[in-house]
Design a protein around this motif. Structure first.
Motif, mmCIF file in Angstrom:
data_model
loop_
_atom_site.group_PDB
_atom_site.id
_atom_site.type_symbol
_atom_site.label_atom_id
_atom_site.label_comp_id
_atom_site.label_asym_id
_atom_site.label_seq_id
_atom_site.Cartn_x
_atom_site.Cartn_y
_atom_site.Cartn_z
ATOM 1 N N HIS A 153 -4.130 -40.806 -41.260
ATOM 2 C CA HIS A 153 -4.185 -42.429 -41.601
ATOM 3 C C HIS A 153 -4.751 -42.561 -43.050
ATOM 4 C CE1 HIS A 153 -8.009 -41.078 -39.785
ATOM 5 N NE2 HIS A 153 -8.527 -42.086 -40.510
ATOM 6 N N GLU A 154 -5.284 -41.374 -43.703
ATOM 7 C CA GLU A 154 -5.854 -41.528 -45.072
ATOM 8 C C GLU A 154 -4.746 -41.058 -46.106
ATOM 9 O OE1 GLU A 154 -10.105 -39.763 -45.537
ATOM 10 O OE2 GLU A 154 -9.109 -38.565 -44.039
ATOM 11 N N ILE A 155 -4.330 -42.422 -46.745
ATOM 12 C CA ILE A 155 -3.311 -42.117 -47.812
ATOM 13 C C ILE A 155 -3.759 -41.578 -49.086
ATOM 14 C CG2 ILE A 155 -1.844 -43.689 -46.463
ATOM 15 C CD1 ILE A 155 -2.584 -45.684 -48.916
ATOM 16 N N ILE A 156 -5.043 -41.797 -49.336
ATOM 17 C CA ILE A 156 -6.067 -41.278 -50.181
ATOM 18 C C ILE A 156 -7.122 -40.980 -49.594
ATOM 19 C CG2 ILE A 156 -7.156 -41.902 -52.483
ATOM 20 C CD1 ILE A 156 -5.186 -44.151 -52.989
ATOM 21 N N PRO A 157 -7.649 -39.610 -50.018
ATOM 22 C CA PRO A 157 -8.965 -39.280 -49.141
ATOM 23 C C PRO A 157 -9.983 -40.447 -49.132
ATOM 24 C CG PRO A 157 -8.354 -37.470 -50.802
ATOM 25 C CD PRO A 157 -7.479 -38.784 -51.059
ATOM 26 N N GLY A 158 -10.376 -40.579 -47.901
ATOM 27 C CA GLY A 158 -11.405 -41.504 -47.377
ATOM 28 C C GLY A 158 -10.769 -43.238 -47.450
ATOM 29 N N THR A 159 -9.665 -43.274 -47.598
ATOM 30 C CA THR A 159 -9.159 -44.753 -47.854
ATOM 31 C C THR A 159 -7.761 -44.695 -47.066
ATOM 32 O OG1 THR A 159 -9.780 -44.712 -50.276
ATOM 33 C CG2 THR A 159 -8.056 -46.192 -49.479
ATOM 34 N N SER A 160 -7.592 -45.847 -46.345
ATOM 35 C CA SER A 160 -6.432 -46.294 -45.374
ATOM 36 C C SER A 160 -6.064 -47.526 -45.860
ATOM 37 C CB SER A 160 -6.740 -46.475 -44.032
ATOM 38 O OG SER A 160 -7.904 -47.405 -43.801
ATOM 39 N N MET A 161 -4.684 -47.999 -45.499
ATOM 40 C CA MET A 161 -4.057 -49.322 -45.785
ATOM 41 C C MET A 161 -3.401 -49.688 -44.526
ATOM 42 S SD MET A 161 -2.435 -48.864 -49.662
ATOM 43 C CE MET A 161 -2.449 -50.736 -49.845
ATOM 44 N N THR A 162 -3.597 -50.832 -43.888
ATOM 45 C CA THR A 162 -3.319 -51.508 -42.759
ATOM 46 C C THR A 162 -2.514 -52.662 -43.224
ATOM 47 O OG1 THR A 162 -4.909 -50.099 -41.536
ATOM 48 C CG2 THR A 162 -3.910 -52.278 -40.592
ATOM 49 N N PHE A 163 -1.493 -53.026 -42.474
ATOM 50 C CA PHE A 163 -0.907 -54.492 -42.391
ATOM 51 C C PHE A 163 -1.661 -55.411 -41.656
ATOM 52 C CE2 PHE A 163 2.478 -52.425 -44.724
ATOM 53 C CZ PHE A 163 2.648 -53.574 -45.749
ATOM 54 N N GLN A 164 -2.090 -56.630 -41.502
ATOM 55 C CA GLN A 164 -2.748 -57.447 -40.711
ATOM 56 C C GLN A 164 -1.977 -58.706 -40.716
ATOM 57 O OE1 GLN A 164 -6.663 -58.235 -41.595
ATOM 58 N NE2 GLN A 164 -6.970 -59.552 -39.753
ATOM 59 N N ALA A 165 -1.287 -59.226 -39.669
ATOM 60 C CA ALA A 165 -0.774 -60.525 -39.697
ATOM 61 C C ALA A 165 -1.329 -61.346 -38.795
ATOM 62 C CB ALA A 165 0.726 -60.320 -39.043
ATOM 63 N N VAL A 166 -1.730 -62.597 -39.514
ATOM 64 C CA VAL A 166 -2.395 -63.382 -38.645
ATOM 65 C C VAL A 166 -1.251 -64.846 -38.468
ATOM 66 C CG1 VAL A 166 -4.128 -65.349 -38.854
ATOM 67 C CG2 VAL A 166 -4.737 -63.263 -40.057
ATOM 68 N N ARG A 167 -1.051 -64.897 -37.056
ATOM 69 C CA ARG A 167 0.234 -65.752 -36.683
ATOM 70 C C ARG A 167 -0.161 -67.212 -37.022
ATOM 71 N NH1 ARG A 167 4.434 -62.713 -36.006
ATOM 72 N NH2 ARG A 167 4.076 -61.422 -33.906
ATOM 73 N N PRO A 168 1.019 -67.915 -37.159
ATOM 74 C CA PRO A 168 0.797 -69.447 -37.372
ATOM 75 C C PRO A 168 -0.210 -69.822 -36.148
ATOM 76 C CG PRO A 168 3.210 -68.830 -37.266
ATOM 77 C CD PRO A 168 2.302 -67.559 -36.971
ATOM 78 N N GLY A 169 -1.160 -70.902 -36.762
ATOM 79 C CA GLY A 169 -2.132 -71.622 -35.992
ATOM 80 C C GLY A 169 -3.229 -70.736 -35.484
ATOM 81 N N ASP A 170 -3.299 -69.326 -35.972
ATOM 82 C CA ASP A 170 -4.328 -68.464 -35.199
ATOM 83 C C ASP A 170 -5.390 -68.382 -36.486
ATOM 84 O OD1 ASP A 170 -3.263 -68.067 -32.885
ATOM 85 O OD2 ASP A 170 -2.356 -66.074 -33.287
ATOM 86 N N ARG A 171 -6.490 -67.790 -35.762
ATOM 87 C CA ARG A 171 -7.531 -67.214 -36.832
ATOM 88 C C ARG A 171 -8.311 -66.077 -35.974
ATOM 89 N NH1 ARG A 171 -12.237 -71.237 -36.206
ATOM 90 N NH2 ARG A 171 -13.692 -69.427 -36.724
ATOM 91 N N THR A 172 -8.788 -65.446 -37.143
ATOM 92 C CA THR A 172 -9.385 -64.117 -36.425
ATOM 93 C C THR A 172 -10.980 -64.271 -36.260
ATOM 94 O OG1 THR A 172 -10.149 -63.353 -38.757
ATOM 95 C CG2 THR A 172 -8.043 -62.412 -37.919
ATOM 96 N N THR A 173 -11.644 -63.658 -35.323
ATOM 97 C CA THR A 173 -12.882 -63.843 -34.961
ATOM 98 C C THR A 173 -13.936 -63.385 -36.171
ATOM 99 O OG1 THR A 173 -12.384 -63.020 -32.458
ATOM 100 C CG2 THR A 173 -14.746 -62.941 -33.333
ATOM 101 N N PRO A 174 -14.842 -64.171 -36.344
ATOM 102 C CA PRO A 174 -15.667 -64.140 -37.592
ATOM 103 C C PRO A 174 -16.492 -62.572 -37.245
ATOM 104 C CG PRO A 174 -16.048 -66.401 -36.807
ATOM 105 C CD PRO A 174 -15.256 -65.464 -35.852
ATOM 106 N N HIS A 175 -16.574 -61.734 -38.141
ATOM 107 C CA HIS A 175 -17.038 -60.642 -38.150
ATOM 108 C C HIS A 175 -17.488 -59.895 -39.468
ATOM 109 C CE1 HIS A 175 -12.950 -59.926 -39.202
ATOM 110 N NE2 HIS A 175 -13.254 -58.543 -39.831
ATOM 111 N N ALA A 176 -18.395 -58.852 -39.363
ATOM 112 C CA ALA A 176 -18.772 -58.204 -40.625
ATOM 113 C C ALA A 176 -18.748 -56.565 -40.325
ATOM 114 C CB ALA A 176 -20.281 -58.679 -41.196
ATOM 115 N N HIS A 177 -18.698 -55.807 -41.185
ATOM 116 C CA HIS A 177 -18.656 -54.285 -40.990
ATOM 117 C C HIS A 177 -19.315 -53.733 -42.326
ATOM 118 C CE1 HIS A 177 -14.766 -55.198 -42.847
ATOM 119 N NE2 HIS A 177 -14.653 -55.792 -41.709
ATOM 120 N N SER A 178 -19.533 -52.356 -42.134
ATOM 121 C CA SER A 178 -20.018 -51.416 -43.101
ATOM 122 C C SER A 178 -19.042 -50.988 -44.238
ATOM 123 C CB SER A 178 -20.506 -50.116 -42.421
ATOM 124 O OG SER A 178 -19.795 -49.489 -41.738
ATOM 125 N N TRP A 179 -17.605 -51.319 -43.995
ATOM 126 C CA TRP A 179 -16.636 -50.791 -44.989
ATOM 127 C C TRP A 179 -16.116 -52.063 -45.913
ATOM 128 C CZ3 TRP A 179 -16.197 -50.584 -39.715
ATOM 129 C CH2 TRP A 179 -15.219 -51.577 -39.067
#
Length: 155
Positions: A57-83
């Motif tokens: 899952h590391e495409i470059i050492p230490g780094t990943s790339m992910t697709f994220q789809a936010v569906r129509p009318g949706d929202r993600t949960t508020p959050h924070a993280h160390s990365w």
């Protein structure tokens, strides 16, 4: 747990342990990705992660790339993280909200967004018929390797 005794080895051996093969170029064709994204389950924080030819899952050492789809009318949960995240808006439109300050920014196709570590945030997609499709680069694998991958969700 008992205390163990460490060992040592010559510095040149240390250096040899960190020699890596030169990586080869890799391409992910959009035609294939689009089909897989269409068929994939869209979870709140990610849909599809790019993998190196060997499956890492590391495409470059230490780094990943992910697709994220936010569906129509949706929202993600508020959050924070160390990365950190570096988002590329692939398609659609929406809003990112920085929850500590209440600041928000509209996003549309082609925009690039950096979210620093520990910056509380969430996304909203008010559209009626189009996903907000984000391509997210992060250093989560790097932090996971040193056991520093912490996150928290906000109310």
């Amino acid at each position: 747990m008992p205390v163990q005794t460490g060992r040592q080895f010559p510095y040149p051996e240390f250096r040899e342990r960190h020699v890596r093969d030169r990586p080869a170029p890799v391409v992910w064709q959009w035609k294939t990705l689009a089909k897989e994204l269409e068929a994939a389950e869209h979870t709140e924080y990610g849909t599809l992660t790019l993998a190196a030819p060997g499956g890492s899952h590391e495409i470059i050492p230490g780094t990943s790339m992910t697709f994220q789809a936010v569906r129509p009318g949706d929202r993600t949960t508020p959050h924070a993280h160390s990365w950190w995240h570096l988002y590329f808006v692939r398609s659609g439109a929406g809003t990112v909200i920085f929850d500590e300050t209440g600041d928000s920014t509209r996003l549309s196709a082609g925009d690039i967004l950096l979210i620093p570590a520990w910056s509380a945030h969430h996304f909203e997609n008010p559209a009626a018929d189009e996903d907000l499709l984000l391509l997210n680069m992060s250093n989560l694998p790097q932090l996971a390797a040193i056991h520093n991958n912490f996150s928290e969700e906000h109310a």
